[in-house]
Design an enzyme around this catalytic site. Structure first.
Site, mmCIF file in Angstrom:
data_model
loop_
_atom_site.group_PDB
_atom_site.id
_atom_site.type_symbol
_atom_site.label_atom_id
_atom_site.label_comp_id
_atom_site.label_asym_id
_atom_site.label_seq_id
_atom_site.Cartn_x
_atom_site.Cartn_y
_atom_site.Cartn_z
ATOM 1 N N HIS A 48 0.841 -1.191 0.000
ATOM 2 C CA HIS A 48 0.000 0.000 0.000
ATOM 3 C C HIS A 48 0.874 1.238 0.000
ATOM 4 O O HIS A 48 1.902 1.266 0.677
ATOM 5 C CB HIS A 48 -0.912 0.014 1.245
ATOM 6 C CG HIS A 48 -2.110 0.880 1.062
ATOM 7 N ND1 HIS A 48 -2.045 2.241 1.190
ATOM 8 C CD2 HIS A 48 -3.378 0.576 0.731
ATOM 9 C CE1 HIS A 48 -3.245 2.740 0.942
ATOM 10 N NE2 HIS A 48 -4.072 1.757 0.664
ATOM 11 N N ASP A 65 -7.692 -5.630 0.681
ATOM 12 C CA ASP A 65 -8.213 -6.607 -0.282
ATOM 13 C C ASP A 65 -7.769 -8.037 -0.005
ATOM 14 O O ASP A 65 -8.234 -8.962 -0.668
ATOM 15 C CB ASP A 65 -7.784 -6.205 -1.696
ATOM 16 C CG ASP A 65 -8.383 -4.875 -2.103
ATOM 17 O OD1 ASP A 65 -9.591 -4.702 -1.877
ATOM 18 O OD2 ASP A 65 -7.655 -4.014 -2.627
HETATM 19 N N1 COA Z 1 3.863 -7.818 -4.461
HETATM 20 C C1 COA Z 1 5.208 -7.821 -4.635
HETATM 21 N N2 COA Z 1 5.980 -6.732 -4.454
HETATM 22 C C2 COA Z 1 5.360 -5.597 -4.092
HETATM 23 C C3 COA Z 1 3.975 -5.530 -3.911
HETATM 24 C C4 COA Z 1 3.228 -6.698 -4.103
HETATM 25 N N3 COA Z 1 1.903 -6.705 -3.941
HETATM 26 N N4 COA Z 1 3.639 -4.270 -3.559
HETATM 27 C C5 COA Z 1 4.773 -3.571 -3.550
HETATM 28 N N5 COA Z 1 5.830 -4.361 -3.863
HETATM 29 C C6 COA Z 1 7.237 -3.962 -3.963
HETATM 30 C C7 COA Z 1 7.499 -3.317 -5.320
HETATM 31 O O1 COA Z 1 7.879 -4.256 -6.292
HETATM 32 C C8 COA Z 1 8.600 -2.343 -4.985
HETATM 33 O O2 COA Z 1 9.800 -3.063 -4.909
HETATM 34 P P1 COA Z 1 11.191 -2.409 -5.441
HETATM 35 O O3 COA Z 1 11.389 -1.187 -4.568
HETATM 36 O O4 COA Z 1 12.206 -3.479 -5.228
HETATM 37 O O5 COA Z 1 10.981 -2.050 -6.870
HETATM 38 C C9 COA Z 1 8.256 -1.882 -3.566
HETATM 39 O O6 COA Z 1 7.482 -2.948 -2.985
HETATM 40 C C10 COA Z 1 7.433 -0.596 -3.543
HETATM 41 O O7 COA Z 1 6.262 -0.821 -4.306
HETATM 42 P P2 COA Z 1 5.634 0.234 -5.316
HETATM 43 O O8 COA Z 1 4.983 -0.518 -6.434
HETATM 44 O O9 COA Z 1 6.626 1.285 -5.686
HETATM 45 O O10 COA Z 1 4.536 0.885 -4.390
HETATM 46 P P3 COA Z 1 3.365 1.863 -4.828
HETATM 47 O O11 COA Z 1 3.065 2.706 -3.665
HETATM 48 O O12 COA Z 1 3.670 2.537 -6.126
HETATM 49 O O13 COA Z 1 2.142 0.849 -5.146
HETATM 50 C C11 COA Z 1 0.408 -0.686 -4.728
HETATM 51 C C12 COA Z 1 1.233 0.469 -4.175
HETATM 52 C C13 COA Z 1 -0.800 -0.918 -3.837
HETATM 53 C C14 COA Z 1 -0.112 -0.307 -6.132
HETATM 54 C C15 COA Z 1 1.294 -1.953 -4.801
HETATM 55 O O14 COA Z 1 1.697 -2.318 -3.497
HETATM 56 C C16 COA Z 1 0.588 -3.105 -5.483
HETATM 57 O O15 COA Z 1 0.591 -3.188 -6.712
HETATM 58 N N6 COA Z 1 -0.058 -4.030 -4.699
HETATM 59 C C17 COA Z 1 -0.779 -5.139 -5.267
HETATM 60 C C18 COA Z 1 -2.148 -4.681 -5.746
HETATM 61 C C19 COA Z 1 -3.074 -4.466 -4.591
HETATM 62 O O16 COA Z 1 -3.215 -5.286 -3.718
HETATM 63 N N7 COA Z 1 -3.768 -3.319 -4.646
HETATM 64 C C20 COA Z 1 -4.720 -2.954 -3.655
HETATM 65 C C21 COA Z 1 -4.288 -1.780 -2.848
HETATM 66 S S1 COA Z 1 -5.424 -1.468 -1.538
#
Ligand code: COA
Length: 386
Positions: free
Chosen positions: A266, A322
């Site tokens: 998140h 979720d």
């Molecule tokens: N699975 C695997 N790795 C994850 C992850 C996940 N669900 N969520 C974050 N990470 C990792 C990223 O790969 C990144 O790693 P890196 O620094 O080595 O590249 C790091 O954690 C930071 O993640 P980032 O994607 O930059 O965070 P964000 O703030 O841009 O995105 C979300 C947040 C919610 C979009 C992201 O965590 C995600 O895609 N989660 C899965 C989808 C989900 O459950 N969404 C519902 C949100 S309520």
């Protein structure tokens, strides 16, 4: 260029007094009330009114709001006819976005505000808010029957919001325990500061677009798997994993190719989402209610959480809202592609609270960009191009 922050991470885009997150401590509060208290003591109806008005209602105020919600559940039969013409295998979120956008055409007079002085338009804003919240559950439940070739189950006014939704979904008298779980889920999903779909609602609202269009914009935004659409993906992921003993290998395989573990991570939380904590307890309660049978999905989810947390905690990645909600809905017999629609039913309370707040001090959203394209190109006529 140095001011540009991808994804607007950490950029304040508005001021709001509706909800608050402390992502380091795992705190979420609506209007200053911790989510744990609201989940335990408030209904969805009361939570919605709290979000809209900013204070806990009196019994009389709540009864009046509840009555308004109940009497606005029905929708015109031409909406049913329109829904019948949609492809039955269309995704429920696309149906919901279409149906909500169409409400402004079926109910003339809902075309929006012509001025930004919400003080003079509060009655309109309240009336639209009630109608949209009341109709959202109706539309979602209607689709469940229409897409399967049946007429929808008419709404009832003698049931609470959660009870009526379950009744309309199944056509059966709602199980009181399931209804109480659904009610808590609606409370937990109702609001979450300026997330992507709320931002979409704010941007649309700031143009003084009609309220149904504002909510349709938010529904489209919520549908994506990085946002609300993740709850469907979580259950599909758990089904694919199949059993807790496969979790470790599956998670490692995903992470090796930098794929997502759905329902984890998140932007705001660096610890486990407080809503995931409550939802996990609800799954445990539901298992007890069902005679101690812990769902295989739940056992798999617990193992995925354990393994994924070992691998990702250093990045601040833990289960979000979720991760466990879909397990609950699946246990209640709700199809996986309807999970995000339930999220939308609930979140529209928060969207509408933000819409109202935006209108009270409106300025159109119009950010800027960093242009990276070419400049001053010489135009070549079509016939002269090589
Ligand atoms: N699975 C695997 N790795 C994850 C992850 C996940 N669900 N969520 C974050 N990470 C990792 C990223 O790969 C990144 O790693 P890196 O620094 O080595 O590249 C790091 O954690 C930071 O993640 P980032 O994607 O930059 O965070 P964000 O703030 O841009 O995105 C979300 C947040 C919610 C979009 C992201 O965590 C995600 O895609 N989660 C899965 C989808 C989900 O459950 N969404 C519902 C949100 S309520």
């Amino acid at each position: 260029m140095s001011d540009y922050l991808p994804g607007l991470e950490g950029v304040p885009a508005t001021k709001s007094n509706i909800s608050f997150i402390d992502g380091e401590r795992g705190v979420l509060a609506y209007r200053g009330y911790p989510i744990e208290s609201l989940a335990e003591h408030s209904t969805f109806e009361e939570t919605a009114l709290l979000l809209l008005d900013g204070r806990l209602p009196t019994a009389q105020e709540l009864a009046q709001f509840d009555d308004q919600l109940r009497t606005n559940r029905r929708v015109k039969y031409n909406i049913r006819e329109m829904m019948k013409s949609l492809p039955p295998d269309g995704h429920p979120m696309e149906m919901l976005q279409t149906a909500v956008a169409s409400l402004g055409m079926f109910y003339p007079g809902t075309e929006g505000l012509t001025g930004s002085d919400v003080g003079r338009n509060l009655d309109y804003v309240h009336s639209m808010t009630v109608k949209i919240i009341a109709r959202m559950a109706t539309l979602v439940a209607m689709w469940e029957h229409i897409r399967n070739g049946y007429d929808p189950v008419p709404s009832r006014t003698d049931l609470t919001y959660a009870e009526n939704f379950l009744y309309m979904m199944s056509g059966k008298e709602p199980d009181p325990f399931h209804a109480s779980i659904m009610d808590t889920c609606l409370v937990l999903h109702a609001e979450h500061t300026i997330n992507a779909s709320t931002f979409a609602a704010l941007v649309a609202g700031s143009t003084l677009a009609a309220p149904n269009g504002v909510i349709a914009s938010a529904i489209g935004t919520l549908s994506g798997p990085l946002h609300g659409g993740a709850n469907q993906r979580v259950v599909e992921m758990l089904q694919e994993i199949g059993a807790p003993e496969h979790a470790k290998a599956w998670v490692d395989k995903q992470l090796a190719v930098k794929a997502k573990i759905w329902g984890m991570g998140h932007r705001e939380y660096k610890v486990k989402d407080p809503r995931a904590v409550i939802l996990q307890k609800l799954v445990e309660k539901l298992a007890v209610y069902k005679g101690g049978n812990v769902s295989p999905l739940f056992e798999t989810a617990l193992k995925v959480e354990e393994v994924a947390t070992e691998r990702l905690a250093s990045k601040g990645v833990y289960p979000n809202v979720d991760f466990y909600s879909g397990v609950l809905y699946a246990e209640m017999g709700i199809p996986a592609d309807q999970f995000t629609s339930i999220f939308a039913i609930s979140r529209c309370a928060g969207w509408l609270a933000h819409w109202r707040e935006q209108l009270a001090d409106n300025r159109i959203f119009r950010p800027t960009q960093v242009y990276t394209g070419e400049k001053d190109r010489e135009y070549v006529l079509l016939g002269a191009r090589g």
